[in-house]
Design a protein around this motif. Structure first.
Motif, mmCIF file in Angstrom:
data_model
loop_
_atom_site.group_PDB
_atom_site.id
_atom_site.type_symbol
_atom_site.label_atom_id
_atom_site.label_comp_id
_atom_site.label_asym_id
_atom_site.label_seq_id
_atom_site.Cartn_x
_atom_site.Cartn_y
_atom_site.Cartn_z
ATOM 1 N N GLU A 1 0.832 -1.213 0.000
ATOM 2 C CA GLU A 1 0.000 0.000 0.000
ATOM 3 C C GLU A 1 0.863 1.259 0.000
ATOM 4 O O GLU A 1 0.573 2.222 -0.706
ATOM 5 N N LEU A 2 1.936 1.232 0.780
ATOM 6 C CA LEU A 2 2.831 2.383 0.843
ATOM 7 C C LEU A 2 3.521 2.597 -0.502
ATOM 8 O O LEU A 2 3.613 3.738 -0.984
ATOM 9 N N ALA A 3 3.967 1.522 -1.135
ATOM 10 C CA ALA A 3 4.605 1.629 -2.451
ATOM 11 C C ALA A 3 3.628 2.175 -3.491
ATOM 12 O O ALA A 3 3.987 3.046 -4.297
ATOM 13 N N GLU A 4 2.385 1.686 -3.475
ATOM 14 C CA GLU A 4 1.371 2.166 -4.426
ATOM 15 C C GLU A 4 1.055 3.639 -4.200
ATOM 16 O O GLU A 4 0.901 4.407 -5.160
ATOM 17 N N LEU A 5 0.967 4.046 -2.954
ATOM 18 C CA LEU A 5 0.697 5.445 -2.633
ATOM 19 C C LEU A 5 1.857 6.332 -3.094
ATOM 20 O O LEU A 5 1.641 7.398 -3.676
ATOM 21 N N ALA A 6 3.079 5.890 -2.858
ATOM 22 C CA ALA A 6 4.247 6.653 -3.319
ATOM 23 C C ALA A 6 4.256 6.753 -4.841
ATOM 24 O O ALA A 6 4.549 7.819 -5.396
ATOM 25 N N ASP A 7 3.897 5.671 -5.529
ATOM 26 C CA ASP A 7 3.817 5.693 -6.991
ATOM 27 C C ASP A 7 2.782 6.707 -7.457
ATOM 28 O O ASP A 7 3.016 7.464 -8.405
ATOM 29 N N ALA A 8 1.625 6.725 -6.788
ATOM 30 C CA ALA A 8 0.553 7.650 -7.175
ATOM 31 C C ALA A 8 0.978 9.101 -6.957
ATOM 32 O O ALA A 8 0.734 9.957 -7.813
ATOM 33 N N PHE A 9 1.620 9.384 -5.824
ATOM 34 C CA PHE A 9 2.101 10.744 -5.578
ATOM 35 C C PHE A 9 3.166 11.140 -6.598
ATOM 36 O O PHE A 9 3.161 12.256 -7.105
ATOM 37 N N ALA A 10 4.084 10.230 -6.896
ATOM 38 C CA ALA A 10 5.136 10.526 -7.875
ATOM 39 C C ALA A 10 4.525 10.835 -9.239
ATOM 40 O O ALA A 10 4.937 11.791 -9.911
ATOM 41 N N ALA A 11 3.539 10.049 -9.656
ATOM 42 C CA ALA A 11 2.888 10.278 -10.945
ATOM 43 C C ALA A 11 2.177 11.632 -10.966
ATOM 44 O O ALA A 11 2.257 12.373 -11.949
ATOM 45 N N ALA A 12 1.495 11.958 -9.879
ATOM 46 C CA ALA A 12 0.774 13.231 -9.818
ATOM 47 C C ALA A 12 1.736 14.420 -9.829
ATOM 48 O O ALA A 12 1.481 15.431 -10.501
ATOM 49 N N LEU A 13 2.833 14.308 -9.103
ATOM 50 C CA LEU A 13 3.813 15.398 -9.074
ATOM 51 C C LEU A 13 4.468 15.565 -10.440
ATOM 52 O O LEU A 13 4.663 16.688 -10.921
ATOM 53 N N HIS A 14 4.775 14.458 -11.083
ATOM 54 C CA HIS A 14 5.358 14.515 -12.425
ATOM 55 C C HIS A 14 4.368 15.140 -13.408
ATOM 56 O O HIS A 14 4.752 15.973 -14.238
#
Length: 132
Positions: free
Chosen positions: A35-48
C-alpha cells in the motif's frame, strides 16, 4: 539507502510498513508495504504530471503517517526537494519558511489546511497551489 527501502516495499508487499497502537496498546497496521509503495507511486505520478522536475522544491504540510511517508518517498524518487512545513508554527514562521524554500507547490492535507486557513494568501502566489 532509500533504494533498498523501495525494493523492500515491493518485494514483500503483504508485510506491515506503518504500525500504530489501539487504545488498549495492541498493534494496528496502518499501511502494508504494498500500500505504501502504491501510494508513493501515485504521488510521484501526480507530481510529475504537474510538471515538477528534479531540483524543484515541494512544501509538505501533511500529518505524520503513511501519506506523509509516501509523499517523501515520491519526492526522493523524482529528485525533488521537500520543505517540511508545520502550519501550527504560526503565520510568521510559515511565511519565513515559505520565503526561504520558495516551493513550486505546497501539498497540504485537510488538517493542515484547517490549521493554516490564514495562509490561503499563499495559494494565489504564481506557481503555488494547495492540494489535499
Amino acid at each position: 539507502m532509500l533504494d533498498r527501502l523501495d525494493h523492500a516495499l515491493r518485494s514483500r508487499p503483504e508485510r506491515p510498513a506503518v504500525l500504530t497502537a489501539t487504545r488498549t496498546g495492541a498493534p494496528r497496521v496502518r499501511a502494508t508495504r504494498g500500500e505504501l509503495a502504491e501510494l508513493a507511486d501515485a504521488f510521484a505520478a501526480a507530481l510529475h504530471a504537474r510538471g515538477l522536475r528534479a531540483g524543484d522544491t515541494v512544501g509538505v504540510a501533511v500529518r505524520p503517517g503513511p501519506r506523509a511517508l509516501a509523499v517523501l518517498l515520491a519526492l526522493w524518487r523524482l529528485g525533488l526537494r521537500g520543505a517540511v512545513l508545520d502550519p501550527g508554527a504560526g503565520p510568521d514562521v510559515l511565511r519565513a519558511r515559505l520565503a526561504l524554500a520558495r516551493p513550486a507547490l505546497v501539498l497540504a492535507d485537510a488538517a493542515a489546511q484547517a490549521v493554516a486557513g490564514w495562509a490561503r494568501w499563499w495559494a494565489s502566489a504564481p506557481g503555488a497551489a494547495w492540494s489535499a
